[in-house]
Structure formats: structure tokens, C-alpha cells
Design an enzyme around this catalytic site. Sequence first.
Site, PDB file in Angstrom:
ATOM      1  N   HIS A  24       0.836  -1.210   0.000  1.00  0.00           N
ATOM      2  CA  HIS A  24       0.000   0.000   0.000  1.00  0.00           C
ATOM      3  C   HIS A  24       0.869   1.257   0.000  1.00  0.00           C
ATOM      4  CE1 HIS A  24      -3.911  -2.040   0.890  1.00  0.00           C
ATOM      5  NE2 HIS A  24      -3.069  -2.986   1.254  1.00  0.00           N
ATOM      6  N   ASP A 116      -5.741   5.928   1.665  1.00  0.00           N
ATOM      7  CA  ASP A 116      -5.941   4.559   1.194  1.00  0.00           C
ATOM      8  C   ASP A 116      -7.402   4.186   1.448  1.00  0.00           C
ATOM      9  OD1 ASP A 116      -3.886   1.844   0.852  1.00  0.00           O
ATOM     10  OD2 ASP A 116      -6.011   1.523   1.328  1.00  0.00           O
TER      11      ASP A 116
END
Length: 455
Positions: A24, A116
Site C-alpha cells: 500500500h 488509502d
Amino acid sequence: MENCGNGTRTHRRVVLFPLPFQGHINPMLQLANILHTHGFKITVIHAEYNSPNYSNYPHFTFKSIKDNFSEIADELATNPDGSYFINYLNRSCVDSFKECLSGLLDKEAVACLIADAGFYFTQAVADELNLPRMALRTSSLAASLVYGALPFYSNKDCFNLTKEDSDYEERVPEYPLMKFKDIVKITTNPQGMGDFVTNMLDQMKASKGIIWNTFKELEGSLLETFSQDYPVPSFTLGPFHKYFPASSSSLIQQDRTILSWLDNQPPKSTIYVSFGSVAHISELEFREVAYALANISLPFLWVVRPGIVRGSNWIEALPEKFLERVGDMGRIVKWSPQQEVLAHPATGCFWTHNGWNSTLESICEGVPMICSPCFVDQPTNARYVSDVWKIGVFLEDGFERVGIESAIKRVMMDKEGEEMRERINCLKEKVNQSLGEGGSSHESLKSLVDYISSF
Ligand code: UDX
């Protein structure tokens, strides 16, 4: 808005907030770099856990927030339930994130927050502070569609099927591309995964827009399907790593010595094996990988991340005399410069867990895959690689040396493998076109820059 000499414009600041895991952090910092080259000032708020290396990003401002993750971090080695860790972070970061973000807003105008998508709690914080929030979804569009379709709450038992159950090999009615044996891998905890997925998708819908690390030529039709239920602006400007490599955001030191070893291997001869930054395998599986690699007699480069084998520090579980037997034919490293390995002419196939970054990196270099997904989005990515895009072989029944050897032969020696190589090279070409002037990702990036500038 002010025009710079190089055609980019200067804008306000954008604040980004990655989930603190390698798969990520890489795309979020790549996106930060992309936006920076388009004139935005960048602040990255990040958890204490897996803090990025600031010195690689002197042009960004970093703010660390308290995450309390140390209280559960030890469980990462033993608990296979990814949703447990992400749901925890969504609770433990709320206060510190809010305090940090409102402090930033007191000092300077901010165009928007890009969080995110897995940090779903940030939508409520952004709403409270009156700041537009966009969601970066670091995985495939396919994975979000599959997540949205699966019966995490209504048919929890289907996530616990075993080989003995009659449905195990059958297609899942809610998403017939997937088999029950695939979705069994997605999660060990359907309730926790269902909570994560529901929250993430709901807050993607509530956001001002979704940024995807994918490209239209690969997943354009899936975007159309997704957009019917999620009518917020979507931007597909990937693959991000083609703008900026991931090496600077690597949390583990990459062993670059293997590049000169690769230089000595024949073209397309070498099997590259890596299962990413979070997946684990058992000691038995690890030994089956070793036996298959030794038996197949092709050069191999195998990334054994310390701790990937539960209960082992590194390679203690290798079969006896393995290293003597393979000699210079194989190399084992703790972490590799993966993008350079995949781009190397000697690399012939990638045996991967199908994390989305790895999958995209393989596509971008035209390297066909052997798919061994472990959990979360990986089984979906693997299904698309093998059954839809037909650029890899799915090792559906786990790690067992005879099956592994046969998969390697199919990709490396058979006509079928040649055809996969042709198809993936065609996709590689499409990536390059999409990133070029007038290409779909190029255009989507321009729209994103304009969109953020309009806030
Ligand atoms: C996680 C999830 O597992 C994945 O499914 C999800 O899509 C993103 O988050 P991870 O398992 O680490 O990610 O896999 P992946 O998405 O492939 O990302 C790994 C990154 O580490 C890639 O950018 C890869 O280039 C890099 N890497 C991997 C290295 O730099 N060296 C290595 O030896 C292995």
C-alpha cells in the site's frame, strides 16, 4: 493557480495517508510523486508502524501519528486474518489522525485528502473538517467487484469449505468466475472481512472520487460495471510504478547483487519466485517449493523474506544438501529489486502470490506468471491472470512438487507458455500506449490534476 515554465502548474497542498504495509505504501508514494511533478505540494501523514524513509523524499513533508499498532504487531506472524489488523488501525488511528489533519488545516489551505481506501474511517474525519477526501484503491478493480459480491455475512460457511466438500471446485453463484476454493483463501474470518469490505466500499462511495492503480485497457469493462453502483468520479492512471519505481519506498533493503548473477543467465531462462511482503507459507510448502526448483533444473531466483515460513527465521527449513545440489543454478535472497528483476532479459516467468503490485509489475515487463495466491485480493487477481487475461497458470491446488513442476513446464517450455508470453507482451504494449501522450492513463491523470485543482 500559477503556471511553471515546464508546463505544470502550482497548486495547493495535497495530504496523503497510506495504510502502513509495503503493498500500500509503494503505490501511495508513487502517486505522491506523480502529483508532485504536476505542481502539488505533498504532505504524507503516516502511521508509526512501517514508517517510510524520509530521506528518499526530501521534497515531501511527513507527519507521523500514533497508531498503537505495537500492541498487536507481534500477531502478524501468526494471525492470517488481514482484516483484523486493518480494522484495528481504523480504530486506533482516529484521534491522532484527526488532530494531525486539523493542525495542518489551521496552518495552510489543503486541496484534498487522498487516503488509502482501506482507511475507511478517514471519510468521517474529512467530512467533519470540511475537507474533500479521495480514496486510493491500491488493488485491482476486479478485487473490489468480487468483494462487493461475496456473501461474507449471509453464507459464512462457504468460506470454510474443504477439499472434501462437494462445492469446493464449483463456481460461486455471486461471481461465477471465482470458485469456492478461491474464496476460501480470501479470508479466515468472513465477519471481520465483511466489516472491512462494507466499510471500505461505503466510504469509497461517500468520497469525492476514487483513484485506481490500474489502466483502462486491462480493467475498463470492470470500471463500467463498478461505476453503475458507485457513481463517483473514478480515475485509472496506472500502473503508477511506470512513472516512479518502488525501490525508494522499499521497507526492506533490496539485494542488488543478484542483478549481476542474472546477467550471466540465458535470455528468458530464469524463474523468479516471490510471495510479497505479508504472505506466509508453511514449512511443508516451503520444502515443496525447494524440491520443485531443484528438480526442474532451470535457473531460479527465490525471494525468501525472513519470517515468511511460520516458525523459521529464514532458510533453516530447506531440504538437506539443497544449496549444494542447486549450486550456481539458483539464488536465494531476502528481498530483491523486484521491478529490475522482472525487467531483466534473463527472467522467464514470475511465480507470484499475485499481490496487485506484483501482478502489474509482471504485466509491465511482459513476464508470464505462475499464480499461488495466499489471501485477500490475491485469489481474484490470480483468476483474472489465468482465466481472463490468460497470461499465467494458476497453481490451484497448493504447493506440491509434481504440480509445481508441471506448471513451470507449461509456462517455460510449452507452446501454451509461448502464447501467454505473446498475450502479456501485447498488454505490455498497451500499458506503454496508455501512459503515452493521448493514452488512457495519461488522459486520466490530466483529469485528476484538473479535478483536484477544482476543489
Ligand atoms: C499487499 C497484499 O498482499 C496485496 O495483495 C495487495 O494488493 C497490496 O498489499 P504485498 O503482499 O506486499 O501487498 O504484494 P504486492 O502488492 O505485490 O506488493 C509488493 C511490493 O514489494 C511490490 O511493489 C514489489 O515490487 C515489492 N517487492 C517485492 C520488492 O521490492 N522486493 C521483493 O523481493 C518483493
